[in-house]
Structures are given as C-alpha cells and as structure tokens.
Write a protein that holds these residues in place. Structure first.
Motif, PDB file in Angstrom:
ATOM      1  N   LEU B 131      -2.864 -49.019  10.767  1.00 51.03           N
ATOM      2  CA  LEU B 131      -4.253 -49.179  11.210  1.00 51.03           C
ATOM      3  C   LEU B 131      -5.048 -50.105  10.280  1.00 51.03           C
ATOM      4  O   LEU B 131      -4.845 -50.097   9.063  1.00 51.03           O
ATOM      5  CB  LEU B 131      -4.961 -47.822  11.259  1.00 51.03           C
ATOM      6  N   VAL B 132      -5.933 -50.886  10.885  1.00 51.07           N
ATOM      7  CA  VAL B 132      -6.828 -51.760  10.120  1.00 51.07           C
ATOM      8  C   VAL B 132      -8.263 -51.327  10.424  1.00 51.07           C
ATOM      9  O   VAL B 132      -8.627 -51.162  11.591  1.00 51.07           O
ATOM     10  CB  VAL B 132      -6.618 -53.241  10.498  1.00 51.07           C
ATOM     11  N   ASP B 133      -9.051 -51.131   9.380  1.00 50.30           N
ATOM     12  CA  ASP B 133     -10.420 -50.645   9.548  1.00 50.30           C
ATOM     13  C   ASP B 133     -11.343 -51.821   9.853  1.00 50.30           C
ATOM     14  O   ASP B 133     -12.135 -52.258   9.011  1.00 50.30           O
ATOM     15  CB  ASP B 133     -10.858 -49.913   8.266  1.00 50.30           C
ATOM     16  N   ARG B 134     -11.214 -52.333  11.058  1.00 48.08           N
ATOM     17  CA  ARG B 134     -12.046 -53.464  11.479  1.00 48.08           C
ATOM     18  C   ARG B 134     -12.335 -53.288  12.962  1.00 48.08           C
ATOM     19  O   ARG B 134     -11.420 -53.087  13.759  1.00 48.08           O
ATOM     20  CB  ARG B 134     -11.267 -54.767  11.221  1.00 48.08           C
ATOM     21  N   GLU B 135     -13.600 -53.369  13.317  1.00 48.45           N
ATOM     22  CA  GLU B 135     -14.044 -53.105  14.686  1.00 48.45           C
ATOM     23  C   GLU B 135     -13.495 -54.147  15.674  1.00 48.45           C
ATOM     24  O   GLU B 135     -13.254 -55.294  15.300  1.00 48.45           O
ATOM     25  CB  GLU B 135     -15.576 -53.133  14.737  1.00 48.45           C
ATOM     26  N   PRO B 136     -13.346 -53.784  16.934  1.00 44.62           N
ATOM     27  CA  PRO B 136     -13.004 -54.759  17.973  1.00 44.62           C
ATOM     28  C   PRO B 136     -13.990 -55.932  17.960  1.00 44.62           C
ATOM     29  O   PRO B 136     -15.196 -55.715  17.759  1.00 44.62           O
ATOM     30  CB  PRO B 136     -13.099 -53.948  19.266  1.00 44.62           C
TER      31      PRO B 136
END
Lengths: 243, 243
Positions: B131-136
């Motif tokens: 998982l990458v903590d970056r919004e769509p």
C-alpha cells in the motif's frame, strides 16, 4: 541500411491462450516497417508533406511460434529492391535468445493522397543507399486466387478500424478473417503462414462481406478469405495455412 | 510500493488524427496495472496458480491530451487501499517532458476462475507492504445510472475481443461505445473523462446490444452508454464527457 526494432509483448497483445494475437504480430511487423522508413527519411510523416503515403500491396508472414506476455521480440528489417511501382521490405523476428521465430516479406506502393493512385518510385533520392543486398527470408507473397465461398459474414467499418492513412488498418482485414474461424482451427495456428493481397481501400461506414472457405484437398488445411465491398469488388484476399 | 512503466505510442496505436486511440490509452493503463501487480507478486500469473484472477469493477480516466506517434509515456501506478472485496489502484500519466497528461482510478475485485464469484481480499499476505499512502489523483469512478437510450446497435462477440481472462477485454466495451459516436463528437474528445462500470462478464459468441444516448442538458455534452446481453441485463455502463 537496415534496422532492428524491439517490442515487448504486453497484456493487451495476448489472447486467452496467453500467446500474442496474429493481428498483433502483423501490426508489430508493420510498425517496424514504419519506424525504419522514418529512420531512412521516407516515412509517412516525411511523405505526407509531399501529399503521398505508403500503402501495403502484399504481405507474407511465417511464424514458427507465437511469443507470450513479457517476451521481448526483435524485428530486423531491410529493403531488398525497388521497382517502378513496388518496393520489397523484409523482416526477421527473433526472440530474446536470438532464435528466429518468424519472418515476413512485404510489397509496398506509394500513393498520392488526393488521387489515391500509385506514384512512380524512381525519384526516391536515397533509394540506392537504403537498399540491402540480402534476399527475402521466405517465399515472396503469393497471389491469392478465387475459391469456393462456403460462409459469408457482413461487417460495417467503424472508427476504430481506421488508421493514420484514413483507411482501414491493413491488419484489421486479417483480424476479421481470423475471427470467422472456429476455435479448434485457431488453436492449431501456432505455426503458420499467411499471404494477404490488398486490392482496394475501404473507408469508414462501408459495409463489407467476409467470404471464407476451407480447402481440405490441400496437403494441409488451408483457409481462404475474400473481403468484398458493397459493389461486390474484392478488396482483400488471404490464405492462412498451418506450417 | 509503486512503479513506473514506460510505453512508446506506435503506429498501431494511433487513429487518423495521428493521436493515440482512447482504447489504446485504456489498454496501456490496464497493462501498467498488470505489470505492477506482477512485480508485487500478485499478478494474474501468480493468482492463476491459485485459480483466481483480477477483474476490473470500475474505472475512471481523465486525459488532458492524447499523445501522438513516437511519444514515450510514463505510467506511475500505486495501490492506495484494500477493502474486503475491492482494491483501488491509481495511475498518473506523464509525457517525456514530465508533464501530467492524464490520471486514472481503478477498482478491482478478485474472482475464483471456476465459480466466477468474488473472493475475500483479506488473506493477501503482502497487502500491508504494497500500500502507498497517497490519495487517488482524480475523483473516484462514478456509478453510472440509467438514461434514455436513443440508439441501439447489435454486436456479436468474436475471438479477437477475448483477453487472457477468457472474457471480453475490458477496453473492448469502450471501443464499441466510442465507435457509435459521430465523427464530430470524436474530434472534440481530445480532453475527456470517462467512467466505466463492469457489472457482468461477456464471452465468445454472445450477442450484445450497445445502447447510447447523449445528454445535452448537462453543462457539457455527456455521452451515456449501456451494453446489455441477450437476457437484457446491463453488463457494462459508461459515460464519456469532454473536459
């Protein structure tokens, strides 16, 4: 002069058997022709400034196997001769191990984009330097004759069939033909030869008839195809034979 | 973890306007998803050993412009979240100058290849690290509702429509939809957003109905599409809007 162009077989290029589609193989072969013509300074973008373009007249392809997703394929291509109306461009296809998995011979004409008539190739200034003294790797494209049509299907040309030349993409005809084959015939087409003749253009909105017939009297089962326009004129003929 | 995948727009990828086809852009975006899932060890080839596969549920794509032949395009992709049934994979598309020319958000489910039913994503062992903590990068794919169908076309699914999952290639639906649009509508679609919902699968030999309608009451002209199977069930719905 000759060039080598590398393509990676992607997810979009494969069918349910996970092997490259025949259509994709043909498209990549023609892409290498386009890329190499660009490198030599007589690609479509160069020609379009003079209101001309290359059109494919005949094509023969032999494939020993179809590559799978993730494989890199090198297409080596060279022009072996020029006539007044046609030039011959050849290709060999190699896998990552350097093994030859296929070869092609293509015949091209140059047309005037307004009249759609063929142009004399003689004035191509760089023709001498661009020739490579190496014979075509397989038998030249055969003339595809008439045959008994046992199945007919209608097809209306849509936007996604049209290529940069404003007419039906050469490989779309092959796709329509192959799409008429039963699944068991497709499964046997891992190693094959196809010969395709382009007789007339087709454009957006035309309704075409795809005629097909299978010749079981041949040493190997041969699939014949003929695509006709609304006037009944053959615009593309092809044979596909397992090798 | 995230990855960047480079594609060169080739001769086969462009239409008569010399720009990449919408179909190709979608196919390349999904190809990047496939390549990245492979890198993370949960691609289709990994899943198939467990008799499972990824299927696309919803997709939204915004394109600021369509690249032209010879352009390299970098697709950066990351997974931003997992639910029990769906995971969100995002993409940004950059040209050679690093300019962002588009973005996408895709929702995926995992199915059992025999039952074709969704699987619980919880046991994915490497989910936390991937998982990458970056919004769509754009608004998530919208639900496409019903609309007044003003045009209907029939289409029979053929061999070349089928992908590695044994069902119709996700982007083929978009191709059939776009092919129903008049030329002037296509010409205005240089910058656009599309939202597509996948509701049911379609397979070889099925006859589908492509319904379309244009909503001129919207602030911008919106094209609505609904593809139904022989039972009348919606299998794919989409909207296409100029930006």
């Amino acid at each position: 002069m000759a060039g080598t162009y590398r393509y990676r077989i992607g997810q979009r290029d494969i069918d349910a058997s996970l092997r490259a589609r025949l259509y994709t193989m043909g498209d990549l072969i023609l892409g290498a022709a386009g890329d190499d013509a660009d490198m030599l300074g007589f690609g479509v973008s160069d020609l379009n400034t003079g209101n001309a373009s290359w059109v494919l007249s005949r094509m023969a392809v032999e494939l020993r196997r179809l590559p799978t997703r993730g494989e890199d394929m090198d297409i080596y291509t060279w022009v072996s001769d020029y006539g007044r109306l046609f030039t011959t461009r050849n290709m060999t296809l190699a896998d990552e191990a350097g093994e030859q998995i296929g070869a092609a011979v293509t015949l091209w004409a140059m047309i005037d984009l307004d009249t759609r008539r063929p142009l004399d190739l003689s004035p191509l200034s760089n023709r001498a330097t661009s020739l490579v003294d190496r014979e075509p790797p397989i038998e030249r494209p055969r003339k595809v004759g008439s045959f008994e049509c046992t199945s007919e299907q209608r097809y209306a040309v849509v936007y996604s069939d049209i290529d940069f030349n404003g007419h039906v993409n050469s490989m779309k005809y092959l796709e329509w033909m192959v799409d008429t084959l039963p699944a068991e015939a497709l499964a046997s087409l891992d190693a094959l030869r196809f010969d395709i003749n382009y007789l007339h253009e087709a454009t957006l909105g035309e309704t075409l008839t795809i005629c097909s017939g299978t010749d079981s009297a041949c040493p190997v089962v041969t699939h014949h195809f003929d695509i006709r326009n609304a006037a009944g004129t053959s615009i593309c003929r092809a044979t596909v034979t397992p090798l």
